[in-house]
Write an enzyme that holds these catalytic residues in place. Structure first.
Site, PDB file in Angstrom:
ATOM      1  CG  HIS A   1       1.504   3.128   1.898  1.00 20.13           C
ATOM      2  ND1 HIS A   1       0.782   3.107   0.728  1.00 20.13           N
ATOM      3  CD2 HIS A   1       2.488   4.053   1.713  1.00 20.13           C
ATOM      4  CE1 HIS A   1       1.307   3.980  -0.127  1.00 20.13           C
ATOM      5  NE2 HIS A   1       2.336   4.567   0.448  1.00 20.13           N
TER       6      HIS A   1
ATOM      7  CG  ASP B   1      -2.339   2.646  -2.159  1.00 18.30           C
ATOM      8  OD1 ASP B   1      -2.939   1.562  -2.208  1.00 18.30           O
ATOM      9  OD2 ASP B   1      -1.755   3.065  -1.145  1.00 18.30           O
TER      10      ASP B   1
ATOM     11  CG  HIS C   1      -6.131   0.352  -0.511  1.00 14.33           C
ATOM     12  ND1 HIS C   1      -5.073  -0.467  -0.847  1.00 14.33           N
ATOM     13  CD2 HIS C   1      -7.208  -0.461  -0.341  1.00 14.33           C
ATOM     14  CE1 HIS C   1      -5.478  -1.721  -0.875  1.00 14.33           C
ATOM     15  NE2 HIS C   1      -6.779  -1.758  -0.577  1.00 14.33           N
TER      16      HIS C   1
ATOM     17  CG  ASP D   1      -3.252   3.892   2.134  1.00 14.66           C
ATOM     18  OD1 ASP D   1      -4.172   3.048   2.216  1.00 14.66           O
ATOM     19  OD2 ASP D   1      -2.121   3.602   1.688  1.00 14.66           O
TER      20      ASP D   1
ATOM     21  CG  HIS E   1      -1.944  -0.407   6.106  1.00 12.63           C
ATOM     22  ND1 HIS E   1      -1.658  -1.406   5.201  1.00 12.63           N
ATOM     23  CD2 HIS E   1      -3.208  -0.643   6.534  1.00 12.63           C
ATOM     24  CE1 HIS E   1      -2.700  -2.208   5.081  1.00 12.63           C
ATOM     25  NE2 HIS E   1      -3.650  -1.769   5.875  1.00 12.63           N
TER      26      HIS E   1
ATOM     27  CG  ASP F   1       0.141   0.036  -1.459  1.00 15.65           C
ATOM     28  OD1 ASP F   1       0.393  -1.129  -1.807  1.00 15.65           O
ATOM     29  OD2 ASP F   1      -0.613   0.325  -0.499  1.00 15.65           O
TER      30      ASP F   1
ATOM     31  CG  ASP G   1      -2.291  -2.139  -2.442  1.00 13.18           C
ATOM     32  OD1 ASP G   1      -2.502  -1.105  -3.089  1.00 13.18           O
ATOM     33  OD2 ASP G   1      -2.452  -2.206  -1.202  1.00 13.18           O
TER      34      ASP G   1
ATOM     35  CD  GLU H   1       1.045  -2.021   2.821  1.00 13.41           C
ATOM     36  OE1 GLU H   1       0.956  -3.251   3.069  1.00 13.41           O
ATOM     37  OE2 GLU H   1       0.674  -1.132   3.609  1.00 13.41           O
TER      38      GLU H   1
HETATM   39  N1  ARG Z   1      -9.118   1.300   3.515  1.00 15.10           N
HETATM   40  C1  ARG Z   1      -8.694   0.138   4.244  1.00 15.10           C
HETATM   41  C2  ARG Z   1      -8.347   0.515   5.683  1.00 15.10           C
HETATM   42  O1  ARG Z   1      -8.349   1.672   6.020  1.00 15.10           O
HETATM   43  C3  ARG Z   1      -7.530  -0.549   3.568  1.00 15.10           C
HETATM   44  C4  ARG Z   1      -6.247   0.235   3.568  1.00 15.10           C
HETATM   45  C5  ARG Z   1      -5.131  -0.498   2.853  1.00 15.10           C
HETATM   46  N2  ARG Z   1      -3.911   0.273   2.895  1.00 15.10           N
HETATM   47  C6  ARG Z   1      -2.726  -0.132   2.429  1.00 15.10           C
HETATM   48  N3  ARG Z   1      -1.698   0.672   2.620  1.00 15.10           N
HETATM   49  N4  ARG Z   1      -2.561  -1.274   1.829  1.00 15.10           N
HETATM   50  O2  ARG Z   1      -8.095  -0.355   6.482  1.00 15.10           O
HETATM   51 MN    MN Z   2      -1.190   2.087   0.572  1.00 16.86          MN
HETATM   52 MN    MN Z   3      -2.906  -0.148  -0.955  1.00 14.78          MN
END
Ligand code: ARG
Ligand code: MN
Ligand code: MN
Ligand code: MN
Length: 301
Positions: free
Chosen positions: A98, A121, A123, A125, A138, A225, A227, A270
């Protein structure tokens, strides 16, 4: 109407092997043909190679891992996405991790400065060089797009072109403490899984659209994303988090955004085809394709 598939076999924004094979698998699964079937003229001239980008000497900058690589690849992606947008072609970026959205959204905002972003998402990010624990880029693209956090010269090309009120999240459930503070301090609207449970996905998408695009006149960039989906729906991804969107909730978001008629760019990110058994990988790739189809006009009836 024309869609250009921007395949980005890139994994430098995180540590796990395999996410660079996501776009290849999505295309092999027949995504270009499926979009053609929906009536789109499909442009796809192979996956991007990024081979001219030198990755040999890329020590961390502070905590940030692979900073030069991520920056240069995203900059290249910004140019490609911006170029398609300029021609009135809808770029569909296939990740890859991402961190690429730093590029895709920069490209969109170059052509459509008043565009809004719907970020789906688990998250946010939105970590900065100060708040990141992992150092994985990411987990950070949104902070660069907003222009918050310490300035990193290597990322000087990223214009802080995204305004906090033009961004909305759906599906969040794994937010770092520093990210919660950033969301609060910047007044960024987010619909976590709590709100999806409370109001239902129909109302959440309505509220999200009403926040970023109240008059329905702004172009929309959807960055999805996989996820965001529950791991039972999209198991083969690098940072799965339980308690996610159902298959239908994920597709509903895409369908509703298509219905606005405002979609100008789409990211499917992702998908990592090496983190599950053959059947779970096939399922994850298939869901990546069907999300893209829903966002590009596939209907149930
Ligand atoms: N918050 C965590 C980090 O900064 C997880 C980020 C996950 N991001 C994603 N694009 N899957 O490492
Ligand atoms: Mn993401
Ligand atoms: Mn994510
Ligand atoms: Mn490989």
């Amino acid at each position: 109407k024309t869609v250009a598939i921007v395949g980005c076999p890139f994994r430098g924004g995180q540590a796990k092997l395999g996410v660079d094979h996501g776009p290849i698998r999505l295309v092999q699964a027949g995504l270009p043909e499926q979009l053609a079937e929906l009536g789109w003229k499909v442009q796809f001239d192979g996956h991007h190679q990024f081979e001219e980008i030198d990755t040999q000497n890329d020590p961390p900058i502070g905590k940030l891992k692979n900073p030069r690589l991520v920056s240069r690849v995203s900059q290249a992606v910004a140019q490609v996405v911006g170029g398609h947008a300029k021609k009135g072609v809808l770029p569909l970026t296939l990740g890859g991790d991402h961190s690429l959205a730093m590029g895709t959204i920069s490209g969109t905002l170059e052509q459509y400065p008043d565009a809004c972003v719907i970020w789906v998402d688990a998250h946010a990010d939105i970590n900065t060089a100060e708040t990141t624990d992992s150092g994985n880029l990411h987990g950070m693209p949104v902070s660069f797009l907003l222009g918050i956090g310490p300035k990193i010269p290597e990322f000087g090309w990223v214009k802080p072109a995204l305004r906090p009120e033009r961004l909305v999240y759906i599906g969040l459930r794994d937010i770092d403490a520093g990210e919660k503070r950033i969301l609060r301090e910047n007044g960024i609207r987010a619909f976590s899984m709590h709100e999806v449970d409370k109001y239902g996905i129909g109302k959440v998408v309505e509220m999200a659209l009403d926040h970023v695009n109240p008059k329905g006149d702004r172009p929309i960039h959807l960055s999805f994303d996989v996820d965001a989906l529950d791991p039972s729906v999209a198991p083969s991804t690098g940072t799965p988090v339980r308690g996610g969107l159902t298959f239908r909730e994920g597709h509903y978001i895409c369908e509703a955004i298509y219905e606005t008629g405002c979609l100008v760019a789409l990211d499917i990110m992702e998908v990592n085809p090496s983190l599950a058994d053959v059947e779970a990988v096939r399922q994850t790739v298939a869901v990546g394709c069907s999300l893209a189809r829903s966002a590009l006009g596939e209907t149930l009836l």
